[in-house]
Design an enzyme around this catalytic site. Sequence first.
Site, PDB file in Angstrom:
ATOM      1  N   TYR A 156      -8.443  -2.999  24.556  1.00 19.10           N
ATOM      2  CA  TYR A 156      -7.390  -2.644  25.518  1.00 19.10           C
ATOM      3  C   TYR A 156      -6.494  -1.546  24.957  1.00 19.10           C
ATOM      4  O   TYR A 156      -6.281  -0.497  25.595  1.00 19.10           O
ATOM      5  CB  TYR A 156      -6.547  -3.883  25.874  1.00 19.10           C
ATOM      6  CG  TYR A 156      -5.212  -3.530  26.498  1.00 19.10           C
ATOM      7  CD1 TYR A 156      -5.141  -2.986  27.776  1.00 19.10           C
ATOM      8  CD2 TYR A 156      -4.014  -3.709  25.793  1.00 19.10           C
ATOM      9  CE1 TYR A 156      -3.912  -2.635  28.341  1.00 19.10           C
ATOM     10  CE2 TYR A 156      -2.785  -3.368  26.346  1.00 19.10           C
ATOM     11  CZ  TYR A 156      -2.741  -2.830  27.619  1.00 19.10           C
ATOM     12  OH  TYR A 156      -1.536  -2.476  28.167  1.00 19.10           O
ATOM     13  N   THR A 166       1.757   1.610  26.642  1.00 22.55           N
ATOM     14  CA  THR A 166       2.173   0.413  25.912  1.00 22.55           C
ATOM     15  C   THR A 166       2.489   0.727  24.451  1.00 22.55           C
ATOM     16  O   THR A 166       1.940   1.676  23.888  1.00 22.55           O
ATOM     17  CB  THR A 166       1.040  -0.636  25.972  1.00 22.55           C
ATOM     18  OG1 THR A 166       1.314  -1.690  25.067  1.00 22.55           O
ATOM     19  CG2 THR A 166      -0.310  -0.028  25.601  1.00 22.55           C
ATOM     20  N   ASP A 167       3.339  -0.107  23.848  1.00 26.61           N
ATOM     21  CA  ASP A 167       3.620   0.049  22.417  1.00 26.61           C
ATOM     22  C   ASP A 167       2.410  -0.323  21.559  1.00 26.61           C
ATOM     23  O   ASP A 167       2.371  -0.012  20.372  1.00 26.61           O
ATOM     24  CB  ASP A 167       4.842  -0.792  22.008  1.00 26.61           C
ATOM     25  CG  ASP A 167       4.709  -2.274  22.291  1.00 26.61           C
ATOM     26  OD1 ASP A 167       3.671  -2.699  22.849  1.00 26.61           O
ATOM     27  OD2 ASP A 167       5.640  -3.029  21.941  1.00 26.61           O
ATOM     28  N   GLU A 168       1.404  -0.978  22.173  1.00 21.11           N
ATOM     29  CA  GLU A 168       0.247  -1.425  21.382  1.00 21.11           C
ATOM     30  C   GLU A 168      -0.584  -0.262  20.857  1.00 21.11           C
ATOM     31  O   GLU A 168      -1.435  -0.457  19.991  1.00 21.11           O
ATOM     32  CB  GLU A 168      -0.640  -2.335  22.222  1.00 21.11           C
ATOM     33  CG  GLU A 168       0.070  -3.592  22.619  1.00 21.11           C
ATOM     34  CD  GLU A 168      -0.856  -4.633  23.223  1.00 21.11           C
ATOM     35  OE1 GLU A 168      -2.072  -4.546  23.012  1.00 21.11           O
ATOM     36  OE2 GLU A 168      -0.342  -5.515  23.900  1.00 21.11           O
ATOM     37  N   LYS A 171      -5.930   2.389  26.089  1.00 20.89           N
ATOM     38  CA  LYS A 171      -4.620   2.947  26.473  1.00 20.89           C
ATOM     39  C   LYS A 171      -4.282   4.145  25.573  1.00 20.89           C
ATOM     40  O   LYS A 171      -3.752   5.151  26.037  1.00 20.89           O
ATOM     41  CB  LYS A 171      -3.516   1.887  26.384  1.00 20.89           C
ATOM     42  CG  LYS A 171      -3.592   0.775  27.409  1.00 20.89           C
ATOM     43  CD  LYS A 171      -3.426   1.222  28.860  1.00 20.89           C
ATOM     44  CE  LYS A 171      -2.036   1.716  29.204  1.00 20.89           C
ATOM     45  NZ  LYS A 171      -1.889   1.941  30.666  1.00 20.89           N
TER      46      LYS A 171
HETATM   47  P1  NAD Z   1      -1.531  -6.063  35.833  1.00 25.12           P
HETATM   48  O1  NAD Z   1      -2.857  -6.440  35.261  1.00 25.12           O
HETATM   49  O2  NAD Z   1      -0.612  -7.133  36.298  1.00 25.12           O
HETATM   50  O3  NAD Z   1      -1.744  -5.071  37.070  1.00 25.12           O
HETATM   51  C1  NAD Z   1      -2.671  -4.028  37.038  1.00 25.12           C
HETATM   52  C2  NAD Z   1      -2.934  -3.576  38.477  1.00 25.12           C
HETATM   53  O4  NAD Z   1      -3.857  -2.488  38.420  1.00 25.12           O
HETATM   54  C3  NAD Z   1      -3.558  -4.657  39.361  1.00 25.12           C
HETATM   55  O5  NAD Z   1      -2.909  -4.720  40.604  1.00 25.12           O
HETATM   56  C4  NAD Z   1      -4.997  -4.199  39.527  1.00 25.12           C
HETATM   57  O6  NAD Z   1      -5.590  -4.587  40.757  1.00 25.12           O
HETATM   58  C5  NAD Z   1      -4.851  -2.693  39.419  1.00 25.12           C
HETATM   59  N1  NAD Z   1      -6.101  -2.041  39.003  1.00 25.12           N
HETATM   60  C6  NAD Z   1      -6.928  -2.417  37.985  1.00 25.12           C
HETATM   61  N2  NAD Z   1      -7.988  -1.584  37.923  1.00 25.12           N
HETATM   62  C7  NAD Z   1      -7.801  -0.655  38.903  1.00 25.12           C
HETATM   63  C8  NAD Z   1      -8.540   0.471  39.323  1.00 25.12           C
HETATM   64  N3  NAD Z   1      -9.699   0.817  38.732  1.00 25.12           N
HETATM   65  N4  NAD Z   1      -8.061   1.213  40.337  1.00 25.12           N
HETATM   66  C9  NAD Z   1      -6.898   0.863  40.956  1.00 25.12           C
HETATM   67  N5  NAD Z   1      -6.171  -0.198  40.610  1.00 25.12           N
HETATM   68  C10 NAD Z   1      -6.610  -0.953  39.591  1.00 25.12           C
HETATM   69  O7  NAD Z   1      -0.854  -5.152  34.721  1.00 25.12           O
HETATM   70  P2  NAD Z   1       0.694  -4.959  34.368  1.00 25.12           P
HETATM   71  O8  NAD Z   1       1.063  -5.955  33.334  1.00 25.12           O
HETATM   72  O9  NAD Z   1       1.469  -4.844  35.611  1.00 25.12           O
HETATM   73  O10 NAD Z   1       0.634  -3.535  33.631  1.00 25.12           O
HETATM   74  C11 NAD Z   1       0.785  -2.331  34.386  1.00 25.12           C
HETATM   75  C12 NAD Z   1       0.712  -1.137  33.446  1.00 25.12           C
HETATM   76  O11 NAD Z   1       1.748  -1.235  32.484  1.00 25.12           O
HETATM   77  C13 NAD Z   1      -0.592  -1.033  32.657  1.00 25.12           C
HETATM   78  O12 NAD Z   1      -0.948   0.331  32.582  1.00 25.12           O
HETATM   79  C14 NAD Z   1      -0.246  -1.575  31.288  1.00 25.12           C
HETATM   80  O13 NAD Z   1      -1.051  -0.982  30.291  1.00 25.12           O
HETATM   81  C15 NAD Z   1       1.206  -1.140  31.173  1.00 25.12           C
HETATM   82  N6  NAD Z   1       2.054  -1.979  30.293  1.00 25.12           N
HETATM   83  C16 NAD Z   1       2.113  -3.324  30.500  1.00 25.12           C
HETATM   84  C17 NAD Z   1       2.968  -4.090  29.698  1.00 25.12           C
HETATM   85  C18 NAD Z   1       3.106  -5.577  29.907  1.00 25.12           C
HETATM   86  O14 NAD Z   1       3.812  -6.233  29.127  1.00 25.12           O
HETATM   87  N7  NAD Z   1       2.510  -6.184  30.927  1.00 25.12           N
HETATM   88  C19 NAD Z   1       3.723  -3.476  28.694  1.00 25.12           C
HETATM   89  C20 NAD Z   1       3.619  -2.090  28.512  1.00 25.12           C
HETATM   90  C21 NAD Z   1       2.786  -1.349  29.333  1.00 25.12           C
HETATM   91  O1  TDX Z   2      -1.737 -18.657  25.517  1.00 26.78           O
HETATM   92  C1  TDX Z   2      -1.347 -17.765  24.768  1.00 26.78           C
HETATM   93  N1  TDX Z   2      -0.864 -18.099  23.544  1.00 26.78           N
HETATM   94  C2  TDX Z   2      -0.413 -17.173  22.650  1.00 26.78           C
HETATM   95  O2  TDX Z   2       0.016 -17.528  21.550  1.00 26.78           O
HETATM   96  C3  TDX Z   2      -1.355 -16.365  25.155  1.00 26.78           C
HETATM   97  C4  TDX Z   2      -1.870 -15.955  26.507  1.00 26.78           C
HETATM   98  C5  TDX Z   2      -0.876 -15.443  24.260  1.00 26.78           C
HETATM   99  N2  TDX Z   2      -0.432 -15.824  23.034  1.00 26.78           N
HETATM  100  C6  TDX Z   2       0.149 -14.814  22.119  1.00 26.78           C
HETATM  101  C7  TDX Z   2      -0.644 -13.547  21.903  1.00 26.78           C
HETATM  102  C8  TDX Z   2       0.462 -12.539  21.647  1.00 26.78           C
HETATM  103  O3  TDX Z   2       0.891 -12.630  20.302  1.00 26.78           O
HETATM  104  O4  TDX Z   2       1.376 -14.397  22.751  1.00 26.78           O
HETATM  105  C9  TDX Z   2       1.615 -13.002  22.533  1.00 26.78           C
HETATM  106  C10 TDX Z   2       1.684 -12.283  23.875  1.00 26.78           C
HETATM  107  O5  TDX Z   2       0.382 -12.329  24.452  1.00 26.78           O
HETATM  108  P1  TDX Z   2       0.037 -11.581  25.843  1.00 26.78           P
HETATM  109  O6  TDX Z   2       0.950 -12.094  26.898  1.00 26.78           O
HETATM  110  O7  TDX Z   2      -1.433 -11.682  26.042  1.00 26.78           O
HETATM  111  O8  TDX Z   2       0.526 -10.097  25.543  1.00 26.78           O
HETATM  112  P2  TDX Z   2       0.091  -8.992  24.449  1.00 26.78           P
HETATM  113  O9  TDX Z   2      -1.277  -9.223  23.954  1.00 26.78           O
HETATM  114  O10 TDX Z   2       1.211  -8.905  23.454  1.00 26.78           O
HETATM  115  O11 TDX Z   2       0.068  -7.690  25.400  1.00 26.78           O
HETATM  116  C11 TDX Z   2       1.088  -7.501  26.414  1.00 26.78           C
HETATM  117  O12 TDX Z   2       2.051  -6.581  26.017  1.00 26.78           O
HETATM  118  C12 TDX Z   2       1.675  -5.238  25.943  1.00 26.78           C
HETATM  119  C13 TDX Z   2       0.481  -7.066  27.739  1.00 26.78           C
HETATM  120  O13 TDX Z   2      -0.504  -8.020  28.145  1.00 26.78           O
HETATM  121  C14 TDX Z   2      -0.107  -5.694  27.642  1.00 26.78           C
HETATM  122  O14 TDX Z   2      -0.613  -5.258  28.902  1.00 26.78           O
HETATM  123  C15 TDX Z   2       0.970  -4.758  27.187  1.00 26.78           C
HETATM  124  O15 TDX Z   2       0.424  -3.495  26.967  1.00 26.78           O
END
Ligand code: NAD
Ligand code: TDX
Length: 335
Positions: A151, A124-126, A155
Amino acid sequence: MPGVERVLVTGGAGFIGANFVRHVVTHTDARVTVLDKLTYAASPEALADLPADRVTLVTGDVADTATVDPLVAAHDTVVHLAAESHNDNSLDDPEPFIRTNVVGTYVLLEAVRKADARFHHVSTDEVYGDLALDDPKRFTEDTPYRPSSPYSAAKAGSDHLVRAWVRSFGVRATISNCSNNYGPWQHVEKFIPRQITEVLEGRRPRLYGDGQQVRDWIHVDDHSSALLTILEHGRIGETYLVGADGERSNLEVARSLLRLMGRPEDDYELVADRAGHDQRYAIESGKLRLELGWQPRFGDLDGGLAETIEWYRAHRDWWAPRKAATEAAYAAKGQ
Ligand code: NAD
Ligand code: TDX
């Protein structure tokens, strides 16, 4: 895909993982095994219509060596998405974030080292922390690590492990750090699906703090195509930032959703802020575009949001039970 015939996708029942598995099935001939613990965040339903001779689901934990070692040995490529992924949850209870994101990545790295499998780590960019709202800079592959939340710190730790295993043990790995994804099958705890489903349930979008924080949105299909591009053409040991120039404040996104859903644009609520809330993320993805020729397809965020709204309208049976549990937890925190 040459050299990529048997792919193990960890976290393949999650939001990005399930969309990525569908992308692999559509665009390659590879056979996919999903390893997923099926936590609260998983949606095995998202894989149900994929052909059984192409996709197999194994329920298990990436931190469990006895499960991981034989599975990795049976595959040529591992794409690692399994993680605890929600910042708010990591503030309430960091422990599963350390176990899955750090220890799980370590267990996988040891397995790919033994099996000499190709490894791609989805991050992630975080890990770069945040930028000020008035700072014109964007994150690049050279930005120093400065994670804010449990988190993002977990990462960041996992990224460092991958680089150490490349340098010390010659593991064939790449890393990608992507910005905020949106699209189908995203859990309703996350910002965009939470606000869409709030409106569908007749309530108001809920913005943390003053709603001015900026996120850089990318459609999940564009993330999937970037991952495939890196698997096919990425250079071992390299990191690629993935983003689609989608910077918007949370307030701007909420206003767009309200407009697209036929509600007044100021019909939102400001609620308790997130502790340590990152102000702004922004990705410079020139390396991936220039070196590997990747381009995002979803240029228009409002168009992608409109499609996503329609998807959530059509999938109420999937999200409604998750929504009830998620909102109860948010309500207890004044969010
Ligand atoms: P998500 O929470 O929707 O899915 C995560 C999945 O991992 C789930 O199916 C869960 O059951 C599985 N999991 C959790 N713990 C586990 C374990 N111990 N063993 C096996 N499986 C396990 O997450 P997502 O949003 O799909 O993110 C996927 C990946 O992408 C993560 O590594 C996250 O850090 C990265 N990522 C997410 C975003 C975003 O915006 N959502 C952005 C950049 C990177
Ligand atoms: O109800 C809300 N109101 C609100 O203002 C929620 C759920 C979030 N927020 C804000 C927090 C953040 O500024 O919105 C923005 C986005 O929030 P999230 O969806 O929780 O994402 P963020 O914390 O930015 O992280 C996401 O992007 C990077 C993913 O959850 C991560 O897994 C990924 O690594």
